[in-house]
Design a protein around this motif. Structure first.
Motif, PDB file in Angstrom:
ATOM      1  N   SER A  89      -4.416   8.742  -3.613  1.00 52.07           N
ATOM      2  CA  SER A  89      -4.237  10.182  -3.688  1.00 52.07           C
ATOM      3  C   SER A  89      -2.879  10.584  -4.254  1.00 52.07           C
ATOM      4  CB  SER A  89      -4.487  10.779  -2.293  1.00 52.07           C
ATOM      5  OG  SER A  89      -4.592  12.174  -2.351  1.00 52.07           O
ATOM      6  N   LEU A  90      -2.081  11.299  -3.486  1.00 48.46           N
ATOM      7  CA  LEU A  90      -0.786  11.792  -3.952  1.00 48.46           C
ATOM      8  C   LEU A  90       0.161  10.655  -4.320  1.00 48.46           C
ATOM      9  CD1 LEU A  90       0.864  14.349  -4.480  1.00 48.46           C
ATOM     10  CD2 LEU A  90       1.576  14.292  -2.073  1.00 48.46           C
ATOM     11  N   ALA A  91      -0.044   9.483  -3.768  1.00 53.65           N
ATOM     12  CA  ALA A  91       0.808   8.340  -4.089  1.00 53.65           C
ATOM     13  C   ALA A  91       0.642   7.896  -5.547  1.00 53.65           C
ATOM     14  CB  ALA A  91       0.515   7.181  -3.148  1.00 53.65           C
ATOM     15  N   CYS A  92      -0.488   8.218  -6.167  1.00 49.51           N
ATOM     16  CA  CYS A  92      -0.680   7.849  -7.577  1.00 49.51           C
ATOM     17  C   CYS A  92       0.329   8.564  -8.460  1.00 49.51           C
ATOM     18  CB  CYS A  92      -2.111   8.162  -8.021  1.00 49.51           C
ATOM     19  SG  CYS A  92      -3.378   7.225  -7.147  1.00 49.51           S
ATOM     20  N   SER A  93       0.504   9.877  -8.256  1.00 49.57           N
ATOM     21  CA  SER A  93       1.502  10.598  -9.050  1.00 49.57           C
ATOM     22  C   SER A  93       2.911  10.176  -8.645  1.00 49.57           C
ATOM     23  CB  SER A  93       1.321  12.111  -8.939  1.00 49.57           C
ATOM     24  OG  SER A  93       1.405  12.546  -7.608  1.00 49.57           O
ATOM     25  N   THR A  94       3.109   9.824  -7.394  1.00 51.21           N
ATOM     26  CA  THR A  94       4.418   9.320  -6.957  1.00 51.21           C
ATOM     27  C   THR A  94       4.794   8.084  -7.767  1.00 51.21           C
ATOM     28  OG1 THR A  94       4.046  10.135  -4.706  1.00 51.21           O
ATOM     29  CG2 THR A  94       5.737   8.431  -4.986  1.00 51.21           C
ATOM     30  N   ILE A  95       3.845   7.177  -7.944  1.00 49.72           N
ATOM     31  CA  ILE A  95       4.102   5.960  -8.714  1.00 49.72           C
ATOM     32  C   ILE A  95       4.418   6.308 -10.168  1.00 49.72           C
ATOM     33  CG2 ILE A  95       2.979   3.914  -9.691  1.00 49.72           C
ATOM     34  CD1 ILE A  95       1.713   3.523  -6.881  1.00 49.72           C
TER      35      ILE A  95
ATOM     36  N   LEU B 183      -4.679   2.414  -8.589  1.00 44.87           N
ATOM     37  CA  LEU B 183      -4.449   3.833  -8.349  1.00 44.87           C
ATOM     38  C   LEU B 183      -5.780   4.480  -7.972  1.00 44.87           C
ATOM     39  CD1 LEU B 183      -2.248   4.265 -11.535  1.00 44.87           C
ATOM     40  CD2 LEU B 183      -1.430   3.960  -9.184  1.00 44.87           C
ATOM     41  N   VAL B 184      -5.952   4.791  -6.700  1.00 43.10           N
ATOM     42  CA  VAL B 184      -7.240   5.224  -6.170  1.00 43.10           C
ATOM     43  C   VAL B 184      -7.232   6.715  -5.849  1.00 43.10           C
ATOM     44  CG1 VAL B 184      -8.942   4.855  -4.335  1.00 43.10           C
ATOM     45  CG2 VAL B 184      -7.593   2.917  -5.214  1.00 43.10           C
ATOM     46  N   ALA B 185      -8.218   7.426  -6.383  1.00 42.78           N
ATOM     47  CA  ALA B 185      -8.426   8.848  -6.099  1.00 42.78           C
ATOM     48  C   ALA B 185      -7.165   9.673  -6.342  1.00 42.78           C
ATOM     49  CB  ALA B 185      -8.929   9.040  -4.671  1.00 42.78           C
ATOM     50  N   PRO B 186      -6.636   9.664  -7.569  1.00 42.37           N
ATOM     51  CA  PRO B 186      -5.404  10.418  -7.824  1.00 42.37           C
ATOM     52  C   PRO B 186      -5.616  11.916  -7.626  1.00 42.37           C
ATOM     53  CG  PRO B 186      -6.405   9.724  -9.897  1.00 42.37           C
ATOM     54  CD  PRO B 186      -7.196   9.076  -8.801  1.00 42.37           C
TER      55      PRO B 186
ATOM     56  N   VAL C 279      -7.343   2.847 -12.520  1.00 41.51           N
ATOM     57  CA  VAL C 279      -7.586   4.104 -11.808  1.00 41.51           C
ATOM     58  C   VAL C 279      -9.030   4.088 -11.333  1.00 41.51           C
ATOM     59  CG1 VAL C 279      -7.827   6.608 -12.033  1.00 41.51           C
ATOM     60  CG2 VAL C 279      -5.848   5.450 -13.042  1.00 41.51           C
ATOM     61  N   VAL C 280      -9.216   4.329 -10.033  1.00 38.41           N
ATOM     62  CA  VAL C 280     -10.552   4.395  -9.441  1.00 38.41           C
ATOM     63  C   VAL C 280     -10.782   5.834  -8.983  1.00 38.41           C
ATOM     64  CG1 VAL C 280     -12.098   3.489  -7.671  1.00 38.41           C
ATOM     65  CG2 VAL C 280     -10.287   2.027  -8.614  1.00 38.41           C
ATOM     66  N   ALA C 281     -11.906   6.415  -9.387  1.00 34.32           N
ATOM     67  CA  ALA C 281     -12.201   7.795  -9.018  1.00 34.32           C
ATOM     68  C   ALA C 281     -13.652   7.932  -8.588  1.00 34.32           C
ATOM     69  CB  ALA C 281     -11.906   8.722 -10.191  1.00 34.32           C
ATOM     70  N   SER C 282     -13.897   8.946  -7.792  1.00 37.25           N
ATOM     71  CA  SER C 282     -15.222   9.258  -7.277  1.00 37.25           C
ATOM     72  C   SER C 282     -15.779  10.491  -7.982  1.00 37.25           C
ATOM     73  CB  SER C 282     -15.108   9.520  -5.767  1.00 37.25           C
ATOM     74  OG  SER C 282     -16.220  10.227  -5.281  1.00 37.25           O
TER      75      SER C 282
ATOM     76  N   THR D 227       0.863  -1.178   0.000  1.00 32.40           N
ATOM     77  CA  THR D 227       0.000   0.000   0.000  1.00 32.40           C
ATOM     78  C   THR D 227       0.901   1.230   0.000  1.00 32.40           C
ATOM     79  OG1 THR D 227      -0.192   0.100   2.403  1.00 32.40           O
ATOM     80  CG2 THR D 227      -1.862  -1.184   1.220  1.00 32.40           C
ATOM     81  N   VAL D 228       0.472   2.242  -0.742  1.00 32.15           N
ATOM     82  CA  VAL D 228       1.256   3.476  -0.884  1.00 32.15           C
ATOM     83  C   VAL D 228       0.327   4.636  -0.532  1.00 32.15           C
ATOM     84  CG1 VAL D 228       2.873   4.732  -2.366  1.00 32.15           C
ATOM     85  CG2 VAL D 228       2.407   2.297  -2.834  1.00 32.15           C
ATOM     86  N   PRO D 229       0.347   5.087   0.728  1.00 32.67           N
ATOM     87  CA  PRO D 229      -0.547   6.159   1.146  1.00 32.67           C
ATOM     88  C   PRO D 229      -0.177   7.510   0.554  1.00 32.67           C
ATOM     89  CG  PRO D 229       0.181   4.865   3.019  1.00 32.67           C
ATOM     90  CD  PRO D 229       1.051   4.487   1.852  1.00 32.67           C
ATOM     91  N   GLY D 230      -1.132   8.426   0.627  1.00 34.79           N
ATOM     92  CA  GLY D 230      -0.928   9.786   0.159  1.00 34.79           C
ATOM     93  C   GLY D 230      -0.550  10.729   1.281  1.00 34.79           C
ATOM     94  N   LEU D 231      -0.733  12.008   1.041  1.00 34.66           N
ATOM     95  CA  LEU D 231      -0.393  13.070   1.987  1.00 34.66           C
ATOM     96  C   LEU D 231      -0.974  12.762   3.367  1.00 34.66           C
ATOM     97  CD1 LEU D 231       0.850  15.943   2.269  1.00 34.66           C
ATOM     98  CD2 LEU D 231      -1.414  16.830   1.713  1.00 34.66           C
ATOM     99  N   GLY D 232      -0.152  12.832   4.394  1.00 35.60           N
ATOM    100  CA  GLY D 232      -0.606  12.585   5.756  1.00 35.60           C
ATOM    101  C   GLY D 232      -0.665  11.120   6.133  1.00 35.60           C
ATOM    102  N   SER D 233      -0.357  10.231   5.205  1.00 37.31           N
ATOM    103  CA  SER D 233      -0.459   8.777   5.382  1.00 37.31           C
ATOM    104  C   SER D 233      -1.933   8.386   5.498  1.00 37.31           C
ATOM    105  CB  SER D 233       0.356   8.298   6.586  1.00 37.31           C
ATOM    106  OG  SER D 233       0.483   6.889   6.578  1.00 37.31           O
ATOM    107  N   SER D 234      -2.185   7.157   5.806  1.00 36.34           N
ATOM    108  CA  SER D 234      -3.561   6.661   5.937  1.00 36.34           C
ATOM    109  C   SER D 234      -3.817   6.315   7.392  1.00 36.34           C
ATOM    110  CB  SER D 234      -3.767   5.430   5.051  1.00 36.34           C
ATOM    111  OG  SER D 234      -3.662   5.781   3.697  1.00 36.34           O
ATOM    112  N   GLY D 235      -4.805   6.973   7.979  1.00 32.43           N
ATOM    113  CA  GLY D 235      -5.124   6.753   9.381  1.00 32.43           C
ATOM    114  C   GLY D 235      -5.725   5.379   9.642  1.00 32.43           C
TER     115      GLY D 235
END
Length: 179
Positions: free
Chosen positions: A66-72, A89-92, A121-124, A7-15
């Motif tokens: 989130s931000l991890a999508c562009s990181t990848i 890639l979820v919620a880029p 890619v999964v988006a809302s 798992t590759v969390p985004g900004l702030g990590s995943s709580g």
């Protein structure tokens, strides 16, 4: 050899209530840890991802939020992606939006090149960090299958998805194709 799911969390990590954290606990997936979660620098996150991929045994499937999508996407352009077989890639997050967090450095422009591995890619439709049409644009550029998840906000802890079974079904599709 078994597949390692990272798992590759985004900004702030995943709580603790984020579906990524719950997947780690429930399914035993491992997290890519970063030195700085609150004020990330893209080059540092790319290097953190590279270290995690190289440390993994066998083939790897990445699960980004989130931000991890562009990181990848940045990582795939700069490193050998051999061990990585697929990515969810979820919620880029759109790093080019005017209200993109200023404390995240080096993530713009949004990387728009084909990824060298299968991806979804999964988006809302109600994500405040990326309009649906823009997420679909990222998916096309990355060569990803695009899945609209409905009105789920940023597909994070606030979305109250629990184990998010619909997302796990998509991950299982990728894992089946890798196996």
């Amino acid at each position: 050899m078994p597949v390692t799911v990272l798992t590759v969390p985004g900004l702030g990590s995943s709580g603790p209530l984020h579906w990524q954290s719950l997947w780690e606990q429930h399914y035993g997936y491992s997290r890519v840890e970063q030195q700085e979660w609150e004020a990330p620098v893209c080059a540092d996150w790319v290097q953190g991802l590279e270290q995690a991929v190289q440390a993994a045994a066998g083939p790897v499937v990445l699960v980004a939020h989130s931000l991890a999508c562009s990181t990848i996407a940045y990582w795939a352009r700069q490193h050998s992606t051999g061990p990585v077989r697929a990515a969810l890639l979820v919620a880029p997050a759109d790093t080019e939006q005017a209200d993109f967090p200023a404390q995240a450095v080096g993530f713009a422009p949004m990387p728009l090149h084909q990824l060298p591995f299968p991806s979804i890619v999964v988006a809302s439709s109600t994500d405040e960090y990326v309009p649906l049409a823009r997420a679909a644009h990222f998916a096309r550029a990355w060569g990803s299958r695009f899945v609209e998840a409905g009105a789920l906000g940023h597909i994070n802890s606030a979305s109250a998805l629990g184990l998010w079974p619909q997302g796990h079904v998509l991950l299982q599709e990728l894992l089946r194709d890798v196996g």
